[in-house]
Scaffold this motif. Sequence first.
Motif, mmCIF file in Angstrom:
data_model
loop_
_atom_site.group_PDB
_atom_site.id
_atom_site.type_symbol
_atom_site.label_atom_id
_atom_site.label_comp_id
_atom_site.label_asym_id
_atom_site.label_seq_id
_atom_site.Cartn_x
_atom_site.Cartn_y
_atom_site.Cartn_z
ATOM 1 N N TYR A 107 0.843 -1.207 0.000
ATOM 2 C CA TYR A 107 0.000 0.000 0.000
ATOM 3 C C TYR A 107 0.875 1.254 0.000
ATOM 4 N N ASN A 108 1.912 1.225 0.839
ATOM 5 C CA ASN A 108 2.811 2.396 0.903
ATOM 6 C C ASN A 108 3.695 2.487 -0.344
ATOM 7 N N VAL A 109 4.039 1.329 -0.914
ATOM 8 C CA VAL A 109 4.786 1.338 -2.185
ATOM 9 C C VAL A 109 3.914 1.995 -3.259
ATOM 10 N N GLY A 110 2.611 1.679 -3.221
ATOM 11 C CA GLY A 110 1.678 2.280 -4.177
ATOM 12 C C GLY A 110 1.601 3.793 -4.007
ATOM 13 N N ILE A 137 2.552 6.689 -6.845
ATOM 14 C CA ILE A 137 1.692 7.745 -7.402
ATOM 15 C C ILE A 137 2.133 9.135 -6.934
ATOM 16 N N GLY A 138 3.261 9.189 -6.228
ATOM 17 C CA GLY A 138 3.826 10.494 -5.869
ATOM 18 C C GLY A 138 3.274 11.092 -4.589
ATOM 19 N N MET A 179 14.334 4.812 -4.633
ATOM 20 C CA MET A 179 15.231 5.950 -4.896
ATOM 21 C C MET A 179 14.854 6.620 -6.212
ATOM 22 N N ALA A 180 14.670 5.777 -7.234
ATOM 23 C CA ALA A 180 14.329 6.303 -8.557
ATOM 24 C C ALA A 180 12.985 7.032 -8.514
ATOM 25 N N LEU A 181 12.023 6.491 -7.750
ATOM 26 C CA LEU A 181 10.698 7.127 -7.683
ATOM 27 C C LEU A 181 10.764 8.486 -6.981
ATOM 28 N N LEU A 182 11.547 8.571 -5.904
ATOM 29 C CA LEU A 182 11.667 9.864 -5.200
ATOM 30 C C LEU A 182 12.341 10.898 -6.096
#
Length: 282
Positions: free
Chosen positions: A125-128, A132-133, A174-177
Amino acid sequence: MAHVIDGKKIATEIREDLRQEVQILRDRHGIVPGLAVVIAGADPASQVYVRMKRKACEQAGMASFHHELPGDVSEQVLLDLIGRLNADTAVHGILTQLPLPGHICEQRVLEAISPDKDVDGFHPYNVGLLTIGSPRFPPCTPQGVMELLRVAGIDPRGQRVVVVGRSNIVGKPMALLLLAAHATVTIAHSRTPELMRVVREADIVVAAVGRPRMIKGEWIKEGAVVIDVGTNRLPDGSLCGDVDFDSVVGHASFITPSPGGVGPMTIAMLLQNTVNSAKARV
Ligand code: NDP
């Protein structure tokens, strides 16, 4: 010569700020942020990390609940413990120290932790939310890297970033942040051809590989920022990063040492996520 970003100093300052926030939560609202750490088995590195987390909690005035289980503990016993911690109002954050013993399904355990207390940010859930930012608990190590960049005055916006490593714990979040911070992000891994050429294109390099001193000075574009997440133990017992500091320092504009760079930030971010979880109860 690169400016060396002192992660230890930055983490100490964050922890001091958190100590004051904890004091306020305690005095004004009667809430003591509590972190439960669950460890199964006697992996020496895990034992060291858990001790460090416990000590950091206590120094910040937080409550620390330590659950040490034998290496042959059944998955059900572990899941039952997590169920009790989910229900315990004194616990605001729960983390299970990874890796878990081989007979336990890591994913099932991570999914058992209430997303509201998942201060490691590993629950799907937190990965989701991160994807989505709108992260609630960004994973601690990548969050620590973002904080190091911020304090050093490095804005990833519009920068070409290469993250080497695609693990769920470091590389991918890391890439998402960085993407959320408007960087142009490439994720490289063990099947990436011509890795040196890929890394040489980066304005910012984040190394999260687990290979001692793999990234050399000749891989680095002049003036690039180099963040070393790697923490590798050498046969003589000493620690080193994934970046060959001595050859890179002359090419980069900023560099983090390892140890003393990202590592201390991980613990500071864990405490910060736990304090934020407690604040959500006010
Ligand atoms: P993993 O082993 O889970 O992932 C390593 C990644 O590196 C994988 O994606 C792998 O690719 C890639 N890789 C391995 N070899 C190569 C290679 N020769 N060329 C290119 N890519 C390669 O490690 P973690 O992400 O958990 O950790 C990475 C490092 O960060 C370790 O040194 C670890 O100790 C450290 N760490 C530090 C923390 C801190 O607080 N400072 C916290 C967590 C980790 P593939 O997917 O293709 O196999």
